[in-house]
Design an enzyme around this catalytic site. Sequence first.
Site, PDB file in Angstrom:
ATOM      1  N   ILE A 480     -44.674  32.297 -28.971  1.00  0.00           N
ATOM      2  CA  ILE A 480     -44.791  32.654 -30.391  1.00  0.00           C
ATOM      3  C   ILE A 480     -46.217  32.467 -30.891  1.00  0.00           C
ATOM      4  O   ILE A 480     -46.788  33.343 -31.534  1.00  0.00           O
ATOM      5  CB  ILE A 480     -43.801  31.817 -31.228  1.00  0.00           C
ATOM      6  CG1 ILE A 480     -42.368  32.162 -30.848  1.00  0.00           C
ATOM      7  CG2 ILE A 480     -44.027  32.062 -32.719  1.00  0.00           C
ATOM      8  CD1 ILE A 480     -41.325  31.270 -31.472  1.00  0.00           C
ATOM      9  N   VAL A 643     -34.511  30.198 -38.711  1.00  0.00           N
ATOM     10  CA  VAL A 643     -33.180  30.783 -38.551  1.00  0.00           C
ATOM     11  C   VAL A 643     -33.319  32.297 -38.480  1.00  0.00           C
ATOM     12  O   VAL A 643     -33.858  32.923 -39.400  1.00  0.00           O
ATOM     13  CB  VAL A 643     -32.251  30.402 -39.728  1.00  0.00           C
ATOM     14  CG1 VAL A 643     -30.881  31.063 -39.569  1.00  0.00           C
ATOM     15  CG2 VAL A 643     -32.089  28.893 -39.821  1.00  0.00           C
ATOM     16  N   GLY A 698     -35.305  37.799 -19.844  1.00  0.00           N
ATOM     17  CA  GLY A 698     -36.067  36.934 -20.738  1.00  0.00           C
ATOM     18  C   GLY A 698     -35.340  36.545 -21.997  1.00  0.00           C
ATOM     19  O   GLY A 698     -35.948  36.040 -22.941  1.00  0.00           O
ATOM     20  N   GLU A 701     -33.768  30.679 -22.000  1.00  0.00           N
ATOM     21  CA  GLU A 701     -34.803  29.757 -21.557  1.00  0.00           C
ATOM     22  C   GLU A 701     -34.823  29.744 -20.027  1.00  0.00           C
ATOM     23  O   GLU A 701     -33.873  30.224 -19.386  1.00  0.00           O
ATOM     24  CB  GLU A 701     -34.506  28.348 -22.092  1.00  0.00           C
ATOM     25  CG  GLU A 701     -34.566  28.220 -23.603  1.00  0.00           C
ATOM     26  CD  GLU A 701     -35.951  28.422 -24.160  1.00  0.00           C
ATOM     27  OE1 GLU A 701     -36.935  28.116 -23.448  1.00  0.00           O
ATOM     28  OE2 GLU A 701     -36.072  28.895 -25.304  1.00  0.00           O
ATOM     29  N   ASP A 712     -29.213  24.994 -30.007  1.00  0.00           N
ATOM     30  CA  ASP A 712     -30.138  25.745 -30.852  1.00  0.00           C
ATOM     31  C   ASP A 712     -29.394  26.422 -32.006  1.00  0.00           C
ATOM     32  O   ASP A 712     -29.821  26.379 -33.167  1.00  0.00           O
ATOM     33  CB  ASP A 712     -30.881  26.785 -30.011  1.00  0.00           C
ATOM     34  CG  ASP A 712     -31.978  27.475 -30.799  1.00  0.00           C
ATOM     35  OD1 ASP A 712     -32.948  26.797 -31.184  1.00  0.00           O
ATOM     36  OD2 ASP A 712     -31.855  28.694 -31.041  1.00  0.00           O
ATOM     37  N   LYS A 716     -29.595  25.736 -36.230  1.00  0.00           N
ATOM     38  CA  LYS A 716     -29.718  26.794 -37.238  1.00  0.00           C
ATOM     39  C   LYS A 716     -28.581  26.711 -38.252  1.00  0.00           C
ATOM     40  O   LYS A 716     -28.794  26.880 -39.463  1.00  0.00           O
ATOM     41  CB  LYS A 716     -29.720  28.168 -36.556  1.00  0.00           C
ATOM     42  CG  LYS A 716     -30.922  28.406 -35.657  1.00  0.00           C
ATOM     43  CD  LYS A 716     -30.787  29.721 -34.902  1.00  0.00           C
ATOM     44  CE  LYS A 716     -31.947  29.937 -33.946  1.00  0.00           C
ATOM     45  NZ  LYS A 716     -31.800  31.169 -33.133  1.00  0.00           N
TER      46      LYS A 716
END
Length: 851
Positions: A480, A643, A698, A701, A712, A716
């Site tokens: 990112i 989120v 992809g 993870e 995860d 959120k």
Amino acid sequence: MLVLKFGGTSVGSPQALSQLVSIIKDPGHAGKTVVVVVSALSGITDALIAAAQKASGPGSQTEARRRTVEEIRDRHLAISEAFLSGEEKKAAAGEIQASITELSRTLEGVDILRELSPRTLDSIMSFGERLSAPLITRILRSSGTAAEYLDSRDLIVTDGNYGAARFIPGDTYRRIRERLSAAGGTLFVASGFVASSADGSAATLGRGGSDLSAAIYGAAIGAECVEIWTDVDGILTADPGQVKNAFRIDSISYEEAMELSHFGARVLHPPTIKPALEKGIPIVIRNTFNPSSPGTRISGTAEPSEYPIRGISSLHRVTLVRIQGSGMVGVAGFSFRLFGALARRKISVILITQASSEYSICAAVDPLSGGSALDALTEEFRREINEGSIDKPVAEEDLSIIAVVGERMKRVSGISGKVFHALGRNGINVVAIAQGSSEINISLVISSQDETKALNAIHEAFFLAGVRSVNLFLLGSGLIGGTLLDQLAGHREILADRHQIRIRLAGAGNSRCMIFDPSGLDPRRVKELFKRRTSGGSGEAAERGPGEPPVEPGPLLKAETGPETFGLKKFIAVMNSLNLPNTAFCDCTASDEVSAAYGEIITRSIPIITPNKRANAGSYEYYQMLTGYSRERGIPYLYETTVCAGLPVISTLRDLFLSGDRVRRIEAVLSGTLSYIFNNFDGGKTFSALVREAKAAGYTEPDPRDDLNAMDAARKALILARECGMSLEFDSVSIEPLLPPACFKAPDVESFFGELEKCDAGFEERRARAAAAGKGLQYIAVIEARAAKLSLRAESEGSPFRTLNDSDNMVVITSDRYSKLPMVIKGPGAGAQVTAGGVFADIVRIARTLV
């Protein structure tokens, strides 16, 4: 008639003196009486003071003092050598040596007596101009220009207050006029700074004395203009050493110039303006080294400006002395006693402010006078202090004064509001405020460490009002963060050109290294340098992508030294110490350590932008602290991308809440990985095969268990629940496990897939059962009734979740307004491009809040 004044840098070298000669010989001066006022060569006055201190100081410093005097002599002889020849050079050398001999004798007398009185120091300092002015007169003559030397000691008469003597206008103007009328020439070179007392001894006019000399000569002869030639293009909107975007002011009034110069504008000093003001003579500030620039014209009526203020200046160090108590309220003569006590100690008051309650009064003074001021007030009000009706006076140090100046302030509303908004937005506390009834100056006392930041913030608010800027500090250069660097590099020029938004990357770091440059880093070079440090190699070919050219070291990033080793505490410390206006911090890591530092960062009034879920999904107390501080202090804390990446989920919930709606229920697919798997789980492939496919594409993870454990998605869901006003902790979120414990206990990824294949039959059975009922499986979060849970559900054909494609996310919001037909937000909820794009949008949003 015209007066030209040349300061120390304008006469300090052969190159500068060549410029001076060229300016004086300008054809525009033909037929006019011109008085050229010159300062000492740059650095000479300081050298003379140093020699005087060596002579009067303890111990034997005779040799050091003599070397200083020899250096002064040699410098003037070198100037003579560069311009003069023959008899003129010989005569100049004789004059220089005569002055040096007199100077040496004076210093020897000081050495013998070990006493340096103000009168003697003035005599010593006068040698700077007594050396430069006759020498420059000879240089002009040698260039073919007839010139006559004027010794200002014979013409400017003062009150004998050595070190800061005040000239006596009547006697001075008469002497100057008589001297010039008796002379036959039209060009005169006068020594600046120096004057004489009534008994004829040398005196100096204090700080800015040469400028004052020029104004005195101008007032005496009724000059059409006084030109001050220096090393800048004129008076600027702010100090260019502190504000890089400062620019020249074309025209300014006497009053505005007085206000700016009083509070630190270094081009002029307040006494300079007074003689010209009284005679209505314009002063023009011009650059010796850029004579084509028109400079700044100071006159009674300035040209209208397009800006609401004329300029900003500052005094770097002041001490604020404060006295307060109920014994002050309604007591006549209190201020008279206070300022009388300070006046008796010869303490000059720079700024005064008193609350309308009359409970307190404070005065800004020079730091060197702070202790004396406290003693004076303690002595004056000893009785009241002993009685307890007045508190003992206190002094606050390490403060600065910012002055915002402009005559248009009298006619334009909202100036003060804009000033305080700019300061408040940058977390700058105002200690005291003063504004005169003339309304051309707002003065603010702030911490000295915030001076440069405040000047830049105010300057940008008024002079770059259409331009919004952000000084960005970025952590994270992974998927990112790296993508964000690419987006910044590709789009920041368009933002600047089309939208007047400037994003300056002032600092960047990852887990290995960090680099800073307050003037701005090139995002592409940052990424390249991080890539080199991460790979540990020095060869560029291995780190560059196919077809990418090598990145050459630029002036902002020096590849030969490279970034320094990363440390979070040091990164934050550097960000704080740079203290740049409009700073913003962006966290593109998934680090608990970094998110734990948000509290420290936001309480420094630094906005935060982050896709890192750790802070908002940590303890509820920490979440409340961050969001509460942001809301109460107006410091942006933007986490939209925590989120569903770039989807407008959190902002939509916030808008519903602010507009009075009430959210009753949220259902959501929050994992792109699980969305991909179940959207494609149609019986054609086994569950484990789809997980392998998702990993290869992809979507997961490196270890798919990090997605399949649903942690995860649970974070959120917790963030959404908290945004709806639920005070939940993470362990309150109900999570239906997708996989048995054996999958998570597997020692490595391949072993995990072996265990996962054992689950294929169970997943297929559940899928087939749902399909037989016309339904499809989705892993869905439900938030309602102060609870949050995540589970695998069978959704019927009419469910909005059956419309999901690939790795899309979806959030379905049921509220009082959206009860019959819930609001649906759908789209890509993961991926570097959309997440980085969402972060980029939040950075731009920060810039927009600066208006």
